[in-house]
Scaffold this motif. Structure first.
Motif, short mmCIF file in Angstrom:
data_model
loop_
_atom_site.label_atom_id
_atom_site.label_comp_id
_atom_site.label_asym_id
_atom_site.label_seq_id
_atom_site.Cartn_x
_atom_site.Cartn_y
_atom_site.Cartn_z
N UNK A 1 -0.88 -8.63 228.66
CA UNK A 1 -1.39 -9.71 227.81
C UNK A 1 -2.28 -9.10 226.75
N UNK A 2 -2.13 -9.56 225.51
CA UNK A 2 -2.86 -8.93 224.42
C UNK A 2 -3.27 -9.95 223.37
N UNK A 3 -4.31 -9.60 222.62
CA UNK A 3 -4.78 -10.41 221.51
C UNK A 3 -5.25 -9.52 220.38
N UNK A 4 -5.43 -10.11 219.20
CA UNK A 4 -5.86 -9.31 218.04
C UNK A 4 -6.75 -10.15 217.13
N UNK A 5 -7.87 -9.54 216.72
CA UNK A 5 -8.80 -10.16 215.77
C UNK A 5 -8.67 -9.46 214.42
N UNK A 6 -8.45 -10.24 213.37
CA UNK A 6 -8.36 -9.68 212.03
C UNK A 6 -8.47 -10.78 210.99
N UNK A 7 -8.31 -10.41 209.72
CA UNK A 7 -8.42 -11.38 208.64
C UNK A 7 -7.28 -11.19 207.65
N UNK A 8 -6.62 -12.29 207.28
CA UNK A 8 -5.51 -12.26 206.35
C UNK A 8 -5.71 -13.33 205.28
N UNK A 9 -4.90 -13.25 204.24
CA UNK A 9 -4.96 -14.26 203.19
C UNK A 9 -4.15 -15.49 203.53
N UNK A 10 -4.36 -16.52 202.74
CA UNK A 10 -3.55 -17.74 202.88
C UNK A 10 -2.32 -17.60 201.99
N UNK A 11 -1.46 -16.67 202.37
CA UNK A 11 -0.29 -16.33 201.55
C UNK A 11 0.89 -15.98 202.46
N UNK A 12 2.00 -15.60 201.84
CA UNK A 12 3.21 -15.31 202.61
C UNK A 12 3.01 -14.12 203.54
N UNK B 1 -6.81 -14.87 214.11
CA UNK B 1 -6.87 -14.49 212.71
C UNK B 1 -7.72 -15.45 211.89
N UNK B 2 -8.62 -14.88 211.09
CA UNK B 2 -9.37 -15.65 210.12
C UNK B 2 -8.58 -15.65 208.81
N UNK B 3 -8.74 -16.70 208.01
CA UNK B 3 -8.03 -16.80 206.73
C UNK B 3 -9.02 -16.83 205.57
N UNK B 4 -8.56 -16.31 204.42
CA UNK B 4 -9.39 -16.28 203.22
C UNK B 4 -8.49 -16.46 202.00
N UNK B 5 -9.11 -16.76 200.85
CA UNK B 5 -8.34 -16.94 199.61
C UNK B 5 -7.88 -15.60 199.04
N UNK B 6 -8.49 -14.51 199.46
CA UNK B 6 -8.09 -13.18 198.99
C UNK B 6 -6.69 -12.84 199.50
N UNK B 7 -5.90 -12.13 198.70
CA UNK B 7 -4.55 -11.74 199.11
C UNK B 7 -4.61 -10.86 200.36
N UNK B 8 -3.61 -11.00 201.21
CA UNK B 8 -3.53 -10.21 202.44
C UNK B 8 -3.41 -8.72 202.13
N UNK B 9 -3.98 -7.91 203.01
CA UNK B 9 -3.90 -6.47 202.86
C UNK B 9 -2.51 -5.96 203.16
N UNK B 10 -2.16 -4.85 202.52
CA UNK B 10 -0.86 -4.24 202.77
C UNK B 10 -0.94 -2.74 202.56
N UNK B 11 -0.11 -2.02 203.27
CA UNK B 11 -0.02 -0.57 203.13
C UNK B 11 1.41 -0.22 202.77
N UNK B 12 1.60 0.23 201.53
CA UNK B 12 2.92 0.68 201.11
C UNK B 12 3.03 2.15 201.47
N UNK B 13 3.88 2.45 202.44
CA UNK B 13 4.08 3.82 202.89
C UNK B 13 5.33 4.36 202.22
N UNK B 14 5.16 5.33 201.33
CA UNK B 14 6.26 5.93 200.58
C UNK B 14 6.72 7.19 201.32
#
Length: 322
Positions: A75-86, A104-117
């Motif tokens: 059983x697992x859980x996760x605490x973090x913050x994301x945007x109110x976006x797709x 998860x907490x929500x905010x107006x800021x865009x969600x974080x992302x990591x583009x791995x090239x």
């Protein structure tokens, strides 16, 4: 059943296969580096890389570890913050679909992302927009988030936010959780060394470090660094790449070999190791067995692109672990 809670940067990983390294040169991204970038830059390279093959998944160091323990049946859980976006919706749904309880907490800021090239030789270059992820603050944390869990797994990047880390540890201890910390990055260790020395001694029960992070923290090579770390917490683990891992609790010490693997992409190897090790602890396995399970997960994840594995790869793991 043992329940494990993670806390960290909620990022969507976008693994992108490059045909060559010209794209890196065009956008002035040093090969093999991890660059923090702003919103405009991440939009530009995301648009420019649309033509390349991609895999998208919820990520971030602690989130990757929590995915691993959930796939192993805990059983697992996760605490973090994301945007109110797709991307925020994608992160939430990916957690739910993986049997992880998203806090998860929500905010107006865009969600974080990591583009791995990913270059043809498997080297990874990250352009990371932290966005909403770094807006998680000590004020967001509630006592109810921690109830009924046994372990709190913390990613080392949160060390940049001292107040958040202190509050999370306070609530975890109030609810009887043990704390595991993955140091995550040697430069973060160097920049926060005084805080870390106090925090690890006072709060941390289990510590994970690779050899660079261990050296940044102790100034010593892996074997001696392990001894130093083990004086400061209950269980210390130093990962030494192709040489496996070193584990110590009290006077008990183990050296665990890695499994044979055909590496394609090393993304998430350390996170997967932590997942296997914590699963072993949850099952009350011996320390060397915990390390072996960690090595199995780490060895299998580097055979795929990204930090997530498909059903066939998980079947290989189940056959070895269960």
């Amino acid at each position: 059943m043992t329940k494990i809670l993670g806390i960290g940067n909620a990022l969507v990983d976008i693994m992108t296969k490059l045909p060559d390294d010209n794209f890196l040169k065009e956008y002035n991204l040093p090969k093999g580096s991890m660059q923090l970038v702003d919103h405009e830059f991440i939009k530009r390279i995301s648009a420019a890389s649309e033509k390349f093959e991609k895999i998208q998944s919820s990520g971030g160091s602690a989130a990757n570890t929590i995915h691993g323990v959930a796939r192993l049946g805990l059983d697992a859980g996760f605490i973090g913050k994301v945007g109110e976006d797709d991307l925020g919706d994608f992160f939430y749904n990916d957690m739910k679909n993986s049997n992880i309880e998203p806090k998860l907490l929500r905010t107006q800021t865009d969600s974080g992302r990591a583009v791995a090239l990913i270059s043809p030789d498997s080297e990874r270059t990250f352009a990371t927009f932290l966005g909403a992820a770094v807006e998680l603050s000590h004020q967001d944390l509630k006592n109810e988030f921690f109830k009924d869990f046994d372990y709190l797994h913390v990613e080392g990047y949160l060390v940049l936010n001292h107040e958040l880390l202190k509050k999370a540890s306070e609530l975890a201890k109030q609810n009887g959780l043990k704390i595991s910390l993955d140091l995550a990055s040697y430069n973060v260790v160097e920049d926060n060394i005084d805080f870390l020395k106090t925090y690890i001694n006072k709060e941390v029960d289990i510590i994970f470090a690779n050899e660079e992070e261990a050296k940044s923290y102790t100034g010593k090579e892996p074997e001696e660094a392990l001894d130093e770390l083990a004086k400061q917490c209950e269980i210390a683990v130093v990962k030494v790449g192709k040489d496996g891992s070193l584990i110590k609790e009290g006077e008990e010490k183990h050296k665990v070999k890695p499994i044979e693997a055909n590496p394609v992409d090393t993304t998430g190897a350390g996170d997967a190791y932590a997942a296997g090790f914590l699963y072993g602890l949850a099952k009350q396995s011996t320390l060397d067995k915990c390390g072996e399970i960690g090595s199995i997960l780490a060895g299998k994840v580097i055979e795929v692109v990204g930090a997530k594995m498909d059903e066939n790869k998980w079947k290989e793991i189940y056959d070895l672990v269960m």
